[in-house]
Write a protein that holds these residues in place. Sequence first.
Motif, PDB file in Angstrom:
ATOM      1  N   GLY A  67      -0.494  10.311  19.726  1.00  0.00           N
ATOM      2  CA  GLY A  67       0.795  10.774  19.235  1.00  0.00           C
ATOM      3  C   GLY A  67       1.756   9.629  18.979  1.00  0.00           C
ATOM      4  N   GLU A  68       1.740   8.637  19.851  1.00  0.00           N
ATOM      5  CA  GLU A  68       2.608   7.462  19.663  1.00  0.00           C
ATOM      6  C   GLU A  68       2.206   6.701  18.403  1.00  0.00           C
ATOM      7  OE1 GLU A  68       2.067   5.421  23.333  1.00  0.00           O
ATOM      8  OE2 GLU A  68       3.556   6.629  24.415  1.00  0.00           O
ATOM      9  N   LEU A  69       0.903   6.622  18.134  1.00  0.00           N
ATOM     10  CA  LEU A  69       0.448   5.964  16.913  1.00  0.00           C
ATOM     11  C   LEU A  69       0.920   6.740  15.685  1.00  0.00           C
ATOM     12  CD1 LEU A  69      -1.163   3.832  15.386  1.00  0.00           C
ATOM     13  CD2 LEU A  69      -3.209   5.253  15.713  1.00  0.00           C
ATOM     14  N   GLU A  70       0.759   8.044  15.708  1.00  0.00           N
ATOM     15  CA  GLU A  70       1.221   8.862  14.586  1.00  0.00           C
ATOM     16  C   GLU A  70       2.705   8.633  14.317  1.00  0.00           C
ATOM     17  OE1 GLU A  70      -1.801  12.701  15.135  1.00  0.00           O
ATOM     18  OE2 GLU A  70       0.362  12.999  15.039  1.00  0.00           O
ATOM     19  N   ASP A  71       3.508   8.675  15.368  1.00  0.00           N
ATOM     20  CA  ASP A  71       4.951   8.486  15.193  1.00  0.00           C
ATOM     21  C   ASP A  71       5.268   7.103  14.639  1.00  0.00           C
ATOM     22  OD1 ASP A  71       5.295  11.025  16.195  1.00  0.00           O
ATOM     23  OD2 ASP A  71       5.961  10.383  18.183  1.00  0.00           O
ATOM     24  N   SER A  72       4.535   6.106  15.105  1.00  0.00           N
ATOM     25  CA  SER A  72       4.797   4.724  14.679  1.00  0.00           C
ATOM     26  C   SER A  72       4.449   4.512  13.207  1.00  0.00           C
ATOM     27  CB  SER A  72       4.010   3.736  15.551  1.00  0.00           C
ATOM     28  OG  SER A  72       4.451   3.791  16.895  1.00  0.00           O
ATOM     29  N   VAL A  73       3.341   5.090  12.757  1.00  0.00           N
ATOM     30  CA  VAL A  73       2.979   4.895  11.347  1.00  0.00           C
ATOM     31  C   VAL A  73       3.863   5.732  10.429  1.00  0.00           C
ATOM     32  CG1 VAL A  73       0.626   4.176  11.852  1.00  0.00           C
ATOM     33  CG2 VAL A  73       1.096   6.592  11.423  1.00  0.00           C
ATOM     34  N   LYS A  74       4.313   6.880  10.903  1.00  0.00           N
ATOM     35  CA  LYS A  74       5.277   7.662  10.110  1.00  0.00           C
ATOM     36  C   LYS A  74       6.537   6.849   9.870  1.00  0.00           C
ATOM     37  CE  LYS A  74       3.944  12.201  11.978  1.00  0.00           C
ATOM     38  NZ  LYS A  74       4.408  13.298  12.861  1.00  0.00           N
ATOM     39  N   ALA A  75       6.964   6.135  10.900  1.00  0.00           N
ATOM     40  CA  ALA A  75       8.204   5.364  10.815  1.00  0.00           C
ATOM     41  C   ALA A  75       8.110   4.200   9.829  1.00  0.00           C
ATOM     42  CB  ALA A  75       8.585   4.840  12.204  1.00  0.00           C
ATOM     43  N   LEU A  76       6.890   3.788   9.470  1.00  0.00           N
ATOM     44  CA  LEU A  76       6.735   2.689   8.517  1.00  0.00           C
ATOM     45  C   LEU A  76       7.149   3.101   7.105  1.00  0.00           C
ATOM     46  CD1 LEU A  76       3.335   1.129   9.681  1.00  0.00           C
ATOM     47  CD2 LEU A  76       5.645   0.246  10.072  1.00  0.00           C
ATOM     48  N   GLY A  77       7.128   4.387   6.822  1.00  0.00           N
ATOM     49  CA  GLY A  77       7.639   4.875   5.553  1.00  0.00           C
ATOM     50  C   GLY A  77       6.737   4.670   4.355  1.00  0.00           C
ATOM     51  N   PHE A  78       5.436   4.868   4.522  1.00  0.00           N
ATOM     52  CA  PHE A  78       4.549   4.853   3.360  1.00  0.00           C
ATOM     53  C   PHE A  78       4.975   5.956   2.391  1.00  0.00           C
ATOM     54  CE2 PHE A  78       1.831   2.791   6.522  1.00  0.00           C
ATOM     55  CZ  PHE A  78       1.247   1.770   5.781  1.00  0.00           C
ATOM     56  N   THR A  79       4.681   5.766   1.119  1.00  0.00           N
ATOM     57  CA  THR A  79       4.963   6.827   0.151  1.00  0.00           C
ATOM     58  C   THR A  79       4.246   8.108   0.552  1.00  0.00           C
ATOM     59  OG1 THR A  79       5.187   5.183  -1.613  1.00  0.00           O
ATOM     60  CG2 THR A  79       4.853   7.479  -2.292  1.00  0.00           C
ATOM     61  N   VAL A  89       0.844  -1.193   0.000  1.00  0.00           N
ATOM     62  CA  VAL A  89       0.000   0.000   0.000  1.00  0.00           C
ATOM     63  C   VAL A  89       0.885   1.252   0.000  1.00  0.00           C
ATOM     64  CG1 VAL A  89      -1.610   1.354   1.413  1.00  0.00           C
ATOM     65  CG2 VAL A  89      -1.989  -1.096   1.075  1.00  0.00           C
ATOM     66  N   GLN A  90       0.543   2.199  -0.847  1.00  0.00           N
ATOM     67  CA  GLN A  90       1.347   3.410  -0.997  1.00  0.00           C
ATOM     68  C   GLN A  90       0.901   4.551  -0.084  1.00  0.00           C
ATOM     69  OE1 GLN A  90       4.099   3.685  -3.380  1.00  0.00           O
ATOM     70  NE2 GLN A  90       3.751   1.489  -3.111  1.00  0.00           N
ATOM     71  N   THR A  91      -0.407   4.624   0.180  1.00  0.00           N
ATOM     72  CA  THR A  91      -0.966   5.761   0.923  1.00  0.00           C
ATOM     73  C   THR A  91      -1.719   5.288   2.162  1.00  0.00           C
ATOM     74  OG1 THR A  91      -1.219   7.039  -1.120  1.00  0.00           O
ATOM     75  CG2 THR A  91      -2.490   7.771   0.788  1.00  0.00           C
ATOM     76  N   TYR A  92      -1.402   5.895   3.292  1.00  0.00           N
ATOM     77  CA  TYR A  92      -2.074   5.582   4.548  1.00  0.00           C
ATOM     78  C   TYR A  92      -2.710   6.857   5.072  1.00  0.00           C
ATOM     79  CZ  TYR A  92      -2.754   4.223   9.441  1.00  0.00           C
ATOM     80  OH  TYR A  92      -3.302   3.966  10.677  1.00  0.00           O
ATOM     81  N   VAL A  93      -4.016   6.810   5.333  1.00  0.00           N
ATOM     82  CA  VAL A  93      -4.759   7.977   5.812  1.00  0.00           C
ATOM     83  C   VAL A  93      -5.328   7.665   7.190  1.00  0.00           C
ATOM     84  CG1 VAL A  93      -6.621   9.608   5.350  1.00  0.00           C
ATOM     85  CG2 VAL A  93      -5.348   8.591   3.435  1.00  0.00           C
ATOM     86  N   LEU A  94      -4.893   8.397   8.188  1.00  0.00           N
ATOM     87  CA  LEU A  94      -5.278   8.152   9.581  1.00  0.00           C
ATOM     88  C   LEU A  94      -6.066   9.325  10.130  1.00  0.00           C
ATOM     89  CD1 LEU A  94      -4.991   6.598  12.322  1.00  0.00           C
ATOM     90  CD2 LEU A  94      -2.884   7.926  12.686  1.00  0.00           C
ATOM     91  N   VAL A  95      -7.236   9.051  10.705  1.00  0.00           N
ATOM     92  CA  VAL A  95      -7.980  10.061  11.444  1.00  0.00           C
ATOM     93  C   VAL A  95      -7.499   9.999  12.887  1.00  0.00           C
ATOM     94  CG1 VAL A  95     -10.231  10.904  12.164  1.00  0.00           C
ATOM     95  CG2 VAL A  95      -9.955   9.844   9.907  1.00  0.00           C
TER      96      VAL A  95
END
Length: 230
Positions: A133-145, A109-115
């Motif tokens: 905030g921890e969730l945001e940081d964790s998904v950023k670290a996954l490196g989606f396009t 998956v290229q795009t991840y959209v989180l509410v």
Amino acid sequence: MATAVLAGSTGLVGSNILSQLLAHPSFTKVYAYTRRELPDNPQDAPKLHPLLSTDSATWPAQFPHAAKPSVLFSGLGTTRAQTGGFDAQRKIDFVLNLSLARAAKDAGVQTYVLVSSSGASASSYFGYNRMKGELEDSVKALGFTHTVILRPGLIVGERGETRAAEAVLRGVAKGLGRVSAGLTEWWAQDAGVIARAAVEAGVRCGQGEREKGVWVMGMAEIVELGRERK
């Protein structure tokens, strides 16, 4: 034309995202995680593919790799009252969300959209904001396009369950909104507006209209992007 996956399809924002995705011409298939049967709408049948399981721990293993989805939307979230405590809430809001994001990344998956939520910060004193905030940081670290994070304020809309404190604020927001949308949009956003912003952001990323990387959307930008165009 794209295939989307949605987590949180029966929640206040998630159900609105589902409606937007099913109506949007950019999406040919929508895989929606759900613990219960979704409302039956024959018009949506060709596009909608429910991923039904009452055991949400099985959801990451159900990720539709073979469908080659391009975007995962998450409006997944719960409350302490619903789960019986903060630790149980965290298993949904943080652990399950992150597990699904990892499954999406593994599927290409290229795009991840989180509410997410306004005030989200891993350094917050408040447990809920810290978890977000921890969730945001964790998904950023996954490196989606493309990683899109929406941070709405109070979410206005009719919930299936009762939340007394929020109900009072929602009543205030609705009353002020009847006078002027500008009186509420800076602190409370309608679930439909948030959903439209989420879907529009996903479409723009998929069509190459946004630079690669992280897009954090605050309340003003959510309202602007999610406002119905006439």
